[in-house]
Design a protein around this motif. Structure first.
Motif, PDB file in Angstrom:
ATOM      1  N   PHE A 411      -7.447  44.796  -1.495  1.00 55.67           N
ATOM      2  CA  PHE A 411      -8.622  44.571  -0.887  1.00 55.67           C
ATOM      3  C   PHE A 411      -9.704  44.594  -1.669  1.00 55.67           C
ATOM      4  N   GLY A 412      -9.862  43.983  -2.783  1.00 57.93           N
ATOM      5  CA  GLY A 412     -10.752  43.848  -3.735  1.00 57.93           C
ATOM      6  C   GLY A 412     -10.803  42.946  -4.937  1.00 57.93           C
ATOM      7  N   PRO A 413     -10.704  43.277  -6.117  1.00 59.10           N
ATOM      8  CA  PRO A 413     -10.433  42.555  -7.195  1.00 59.10           C
ATOM      9  C   PRO A 413      -9.214  41.858  -7.342  1.00 59.10           C
ATOM     10  N   ASN A 414      -8.332  42.465  -7.055  1.00 60.74           N
ATOM     11  CA  ASN A 414      -6.964  41.878  -7.634  1.00 60.74           C
ATOM     12  C   ASN A 414      -6.519  40.369  -6.754  1.00 60.74           C
ATOM     13  N   SER A 415      -7.303  40.437  -5.533  1.00 58.04           N
ATOM     14  CA  SER A 415      -7.128  39.298  -4.845  1.00 58.04           C
ATOM     15  C   SER A 415      -8.392  38.207  -5.312  1.00 58.04           C
ATOM     16  N   THR A 416      -9.597  38.713  -5.321  1.00 62.69           N
ATOM     17  CA  THR A 416     -10.686  37.782  -5.527  1.00 62.69           C
ATOM     18  C   THR A 416     -10.756  37.320  -6.764  1.00 62.69           C
ATOM     19  N   THR A 417     -10.190  37.643  -7.951  1.00 66.72           N
ATOM     20  CA  THR A 417     -10.246  37.416  -9.295  1.00 66.72           C
ATOM     21  C   THR A 417      -9.219  36.274  -9.296  1.00 66.72           C
ATOM     22  N   PHE A 418      -8.187  36.099  -8.464  1.00 65.21           N
ATOM     23  CA  PHE A 418      -7.280  35.038  -8.370  1.00 65.21           C
ATOM     24  C   PHE A 418      -7.843  33.804  -7.459  1.00 65.21           C
TER      25      PHE A 418
END
Length: 540
Positions: A411-418
């Motif tokens: 619920f943070g950068p691991n999703s948004t960086t993709f």
């Protein structure tokens, strides 16, 4: 030329069944990616006990540090190479033409990994590393292609949720890796005699144990093979066909065939667009800061995220959640490591992904990434500062905070960086730039794999090899990861918010169209003026 009507129709299209079909087809690739990458930590201790058992000491064997790092990290090296190569190829040949290549490579390499052969421990590990490199190469291609395809199919209103749902299948793949590990080890556990093993240490590694790791790795070919046919049936994305291939009519036909709407291929102006090249001065003026932001954030995130996943079994042992290797058989150890990974995935990893799916189009990418890095930093520090106290007196509190770092990673950068790299860049560079951003992330993952697997070791290597860990190395590793997450927080400010804007608005392609149209009008006016002047001279 103006924005094509087919693109406007895609941006405004209602959510339809085909959108969910595309999510499943693309998402199963990510399910396979995660399964293949995160099944290896489950079996590394088993590999050590099978191939590096020392009968003179009678203690469970373990992989040497360099072999452990290679087995864990070689697939990441292949992934980095695949992201760059297939990302570039996806912009040259089209998304669909390349999409099947990556999947077949994953199927063949997953099967071959489980069939790794050799007469010595070194030869088996070398063969395994060879096939896992090519497995990673196929996995790498899936990153830019899946993200680009989903972003180009989606409408503006729900684009973030659609791309996030594809990526959320990674969490399901991690959970499935743990579940398959539990099932396979439970099946073969009947062949293992009960403790104690000090009477016959070899008994803790029966012949059947060699089938366990092979079956776990080979299962990764199943979901990839199951979706190959459906992947090949997908049409090329309208944005590639219209903006890169220049065939608006075909783009309209493709979208009309899959969406329940009639799409017309209308162009209101026909001026030729003046295109700048990748890595040109104009590209860096428009997108240089964006590319720096997406690459740096993904790099920093993956240093932390992959490090956590790869040495989580050492963390569980350090706090006493997993018994030491000497107290259980090889197959029992696989079962308990798999169960621990499944519980963490079920309670924190998977929920983190799906909270992102539900909220990303409401609160935006920027806020989710910022708060994710912030809380990852906070909880890492919360683990590190009172580390010895938590380990000895409150292991439950330690594990809860450790799980929360996974939740806020997803619920943070691991999703948004993709998600964000699939939205920011022009169609002709989209897959390439996503591949570059993802490759930067895998560079961070490689540092985590090769660097932190050493950093997390206890100084007393003999105790580590026996399954014990004082956790001194782990504490230092967690502290460095906290600093890494803090750097990611500040790098987030390089990346703009992309929520509720069309891909053409974000990439600046509408501006290019307007500029080209203006230049065309100026050229036409100049030509008209020149003709008038020439005509006046001839009369005279």
């Amino acid at each position: 030329m103006a924005q094509l009507e087919v693109l406007s129709a895609l941006d405004k299209a209602k959510t339809q069944w085909y959108h969910f079909t595309a999510i499943i087809i693309a998402g199963m690739g990510f399910f396979t990616d995660a399964y293949d990458l995160f099944s290896i930590p489950i079996v590394t201790r088993l590999l050590g006990r099978i191939y590096y058992y020392d009968p003179l000491t009678g203690k469970p064997g373990s992989l040497p540090a360099n072999v452990n790092a290679a087995v864990n990290g070689v697939a990441l090296c292949g992934t980095l190479a695949g992201q760059l190569f297939f990302g570039w190829l996806g912009d040259k040949l089209g998304r669909k033409k390349v999409y099947g290549m990556t999947l077949m490579m994953m199927v063949v390499s997953a099967l071959a990994s489980g069939l790794s052969f050799g007469h010595t421990a070194a030869s088996v590990m070398t063969t395994l590393c060879f096939f896992r490199f090519w497995l990673g190469f196929g996995i790498g291609g899936d990153y830019p292609l899946s993200a680009t395809i989903m972003s180009e199919y989606a409408n503006t209103r729900t684009r973030g949720a659609f791309i996030a749902a594809v990526f959320a299948m990674q969490g399901t793949g991690i959970l499935c890796a743990g579940a398959v590990g539990c099932i396979v080890s439970a099946i073969y556990n009947h062949a293992v005699p009960a403790p104690p093993f000090n009477v016959d240490p070899v008994a803790s590694v029966p012949n059947s144990a060699d089938f366990v790791w092979r079956a776990i790795l080979m299962f990764g070919a199943v979901p990839a093979a199951a979706t190959y046919y459906y992947r090949m049936k997908m049409p090329e994305t309208a944005r590639f066909t219209a903006l890169v291939a220049g065939n608006a009519k075909q783009a309209a036909q493709d979208m009309s065939s899959v969406l329940q709407m009639e799409v017309q291929a209308i162009q209101t102006r026909t001026e030729k667009r003046i295109e700048y090249g990748l890595f040109s001065a104009e590209f860096f003026r428009r997108h240089g800061a964006h590319l720096l932001g997406t690459t740096s954030c993904w790099f920093l995130l993956d240093v932390a995220f992959y490090s956590q996943n790869l040495f989580q079994k050492d963390v569980y042992t350090a706090v006493g959640w997993l018994p030491s290797s000497s107290s259980m058989s090889a197959v029992q150890e696989v079962f308990k490591i798999s169960r621990a990974q499944s519980l963490i995935a079920l309670c924190s990893t998977v929920p983190g992904y799906w909270v992102t799916v539900f909220l990303i189009d409401r609160i935006g990418r920027f806020k989710i990434q910022l708060q994710g890095f912030f809380f990852m930093t906070v909880f890492m520090l919360g683990l590190t500062i009172p580390y010895d106290h938590l380990k000895k007196h409150n292991s439950t509190g330690f594990l809860v905070m450790y799980a929360l770092t996974f939740f806020f990673a997803n619920f943070g950068p691991n999703s948004t960086t993709f998600i964000v790299p699939a939205e920011l860049f022009p169609a002709r560079f989209r897959s390439t730039c996503h591949g570059i951003s993802a490759a930067a992330g895998k560079a961070g993952a490689i540092i985590g794999s090769f660097g932190f697997l050493y950093a997390a070791q206890s100084p007393h290597q003999a105790e580590v090899e026996a399954g014990y860990s004082k956790g001194i190395g782990i504490k230092n590793a967690l502290l460095i990861l906290a600093a890494t997450n803090a750097c990611g927080f500040f790098c987030t400010f390089l990346v703009p918010e992309t929520n509720q804007l069309s891909l053409e608005e974000l990439s600046g392609e509408n501006d290019e169209n307007a500029q080209s149209a203006a230049e065309g009008r100026e050229m036409a006016a100049a030509n008209g003026h020149q003709k008038g002047t020439n005509g006046g001279n001839s009369v005279t």
